[in-house]
Each structure stands twice: as structure tokens, then as C-alpha cells.
Design a protein around this motif. Sequence first.
Motif, short mmCIF file in Angstrom:
data_model
loop_
_atom_site.label_atom_id
_atom_site.label_comp_id
_atom_site.label_asym_id
_atom_site.label_seq_id
_atom_site.Cartn_x
_atom_site.Cartn_y
_atom_site.Cartn_z
N ILE A 139 -22.91 -21.86 25.33
CA ILE A 139 -21.86 -22.64 25.77
C ILE A 139 -20.83 -22.62 24.53
CG2 ILE A 139 -20.58 -24.23 27.01
CD1 ILE A 139 -22.98 -22.94 28.64
N ARG A 140 -19.68 -22.20 24.61
CA ARG A 140 -18.67 -22.19 23.63
C ARG A 140 -18.02 -23.73 24.20
NH1 ARG A 140 -16.94 -19.68 19.63
NH2 ARG A 140 -17.87 -17.89 20.24
N ARG A 171 -15.85 -26.84 24.38
CA ARG A 171 -14.43 -26.90 24.10
C ARG A 171 -14.21 -28.49 24.04
NH1 ARG A 171 -12.19 -22.22 22.77
NH2 ARG A 171 -12.53 -20.54 24.03
N GLY A 183 -17.44 -26.43 28.47
CA GLY A 183 -17.00 -25.27 27.55
C GLY A 183 -17.10 -23.95 28.60
N GLU A 184 -17.06 -22.68 27.88
CA GLU A 184 -17.36 -21.57 28.40
C GLU A 184 -18.58 -20.95 28.30
OE1 GLU A 184 -12.46 -20.66 28.06
OE2 GLU A 184 -14.08 -20.33 26.41
N GLY A 188 -17.56 -16.46 30.45
CA GLY A 188 -16.46 -16.70 30.63
C GLY A 188 -16.27 -17.97 31.66
N ALA A 189 -17.31 -18.29 32.45
CA ALA A 189 -17.22 -19.27 33.41
C ALA A 189 -16.94 -20.70 32.89
CB ALA A 189 -18.38 -19.49 34.40
N ARG A 190 -16.19 -21.50 33.33
CA ARG A 190 -15.97 -23.01 32.98
C ARG A 190 -16.92 -23.79 33.37
NH1 ARG A 190 -11.03 -25.52 32.36
NH2 ARG A 190 -11.05 -26.59 34.19
N ASP A 197 -11.10 -26.72 39.02
CA ASP A 197 -9.77 -26.15 38.38
C ASP A 197 -8.89 -27.25 38.24
OD1 ASP A 197 -10.75 -23.70 38.79
OD2 ASP A 197 -9.71 -23.31 40.82
N TRP A 238 -9.92 -29.67 29.82
CA TRP A 238 -11.16 -29.68 28.97
C TRP A 238 -11.69 -31.05 28.62
CZ3 TRP A 238 -14.11 -25.89 29.93
CH2 TRP A 238 -13.83 -24.53 29.87
N ASP A 294 -12.56 -27.05 20.30
CA ASP A 294 -11.88 -25.70 20.46
C ASP A 294 -10.83 -25.52 19.37
OD1 ASP A 294 -10.10 -27.58 21.57
OD2 ASP A 294 -10.02 -26.47 23.41
#
Length: 316
Positions: free
Chosen positions: A28-29, A31, A66-67, A81-83, A109, A113, A316
Motif C-alpha cells: 500500500i502506498r 496517504r 492509501g492506494e 490503484g484501489a483506495r 467515496d 485521505w 503523501d
Amino acid sequence: MRVAEIKDKAVGPGTREDAVPGLGQALIRVRAAGLNGADPVQVAGFYPPPPEAGVPGDVPGMELAGEVVESAAPVPRFEPGARVMAIVAGAAQAELAVVDERQLMPVPDSLDWSQAGGFPEVFATAWDALVGQGNLRGGQRLLVNGAGGGVGTAAVQLGRALGADVTASVRNEKNRAAIEELGATRAVSPEEAFEHGPFDVILELVGAPNLDDDVKSLAAWGTVVVIGVSAGIEGTLDLRRLMSTRGTVRASTLRYRPPEEKALLARQLETSVLPLLADGRLRVPVDAEFPLAEVAAAYERFTGGGHVGKIVLRCD
């Protein structure tokens, strides 16, 4: 990658090699990552992550959002890319983190973050304590002792959503109106709170000094659930009173539970809590956010007290 690093019982910015996912894990990146009560305790040299979790003990953090960068799960649920957001055993306060993919939840949605990064640990803890252990139901009376922090604000909202009459114990008088706006029937001083019993469920976030009054304030078949001990770990209680009310005292923590239990809890949140979050019936109040480079200031704000809601690190 940049991380929050514990060194000489203090926390500051540091660096590590980029995390790499193992089988069944997702990279996971990060955020945003919320701060929780266990984090300063870990910085002080206590409450380390479980050894079997395989995360470094000098990088704190137990929740993140994160993504997805990549997944090493046999059948990945989330695409790159999924949140997503999740509770983890440690090392969430970093630019990259590896997570058992079963513990991931989609980010609604409606959440930014910071809100997503401050959601998993506190709402998972509050839901597990109130519903999983306290069996809280509509029409019952709930007391949240120490309602100003992340778990407390989550518990107040969940209690209201479940149809309970919620008494919130809040030491800082300036914060009581904000807690009532979140759904407390009443937000009062700790000294006054027990007068509004008897309670079917008491969520104890303060610790041992409240234990005797907790038991004395239980309704018949009531339950005290201890999940915070910042004010002390050793207390006394009147066993005769507990016997006469057929009461129960329980205690819990999430960090040392196996991944399978955490995954099951994540599914419960997806089914029962995320819909309330998505339609605005629940929210994640964020008191302040700090960049990862200012992690020391974030911890200072957290330990200084007086805040309502979450302190969040932006990675981020």
C-alpha cells in the motif's frame, strides 16, 4: 521510503528500504495514518507489535489508508490503484506498508485521505467492544468513559446509531458540546457521569481508577468493557455488587489478535459500519493533520490532550 522512526524513546522522521509484500499481502502506498493511544506507549518502549506479525518495532502506526500498489494474494480482491484502509499490527506511519489483504477495506467515496486514515483502528475497536463484547442494543444505556479521543468519538456515534441512550464522560468542558453534536445524549464531567446510570454497557477508556464506580453503576446483566488503561492498570471492585447485578467485566485489545480475527472484524465493519459512514450518519472528526516530516509535532499534539477526534499523519 520515508518513515516515522522510534529512536532513544523519541519519534522523528527516518528512512527504510521500500517494503515488499509477501504471499497473501498487498503493498500500500500510504496517504494517511492515524495516531492512536498505543503509539506513544510504543515510543516509550512498551507495547511492541507481536513478533509473528513481521513488522519492525521501531516504526509505529496501527491504521492506514492509501492506494494498492500490488498484491501478492493468490486471488487479489483489490486492483492496483484501489483506495483501501486497514488496521495493521505496526509500521503504518510510512510511505509504504504491507498488509494482509484480507484486512483491507474499501474507502467510501465520501471520505478524504485524512478521514480514511483515522477510521480503521478507532471504529474497529469501538464496534468490537460495543457490539462484539458488550452486545449493545437499541434502547439500552451506554456510558463512554473518556469520550474525547478517537475511540471515544467513534463509540458515541456508534452508540447513537444503534439506538442507545449515550452518556459521554469528557473531562475538558470546552469539548462537551462537540461530543453532543456527534450523538451523545449528554456529555458531562467524569464526576457527574455515573449519576446518569445504571448502564447496560460501560466502555472504559480511562482505566483502573474508574473500575469500582463502573461496577457500581451497572444495570442488571450489564457489561463493562475495558479497552483503555492510560490512568492505571490496577484497580479494585466490589465483587458482591458484580454478583448481585449478574454483571460482567471484559477487557480487550486488537493488536495481538491473529490476522483471521482481524479479517473477520473488517468484514463486519464493511457490512454494518461503512454504509453508515458512506451516507453521513457516521463521520471521522479530524482534529489536526501533520506531514510525515513533522511526526514529532504530531505526537506532541496527541499527547498534549484536549483534542476531539483524530490526529493524522499525511504521508503523501
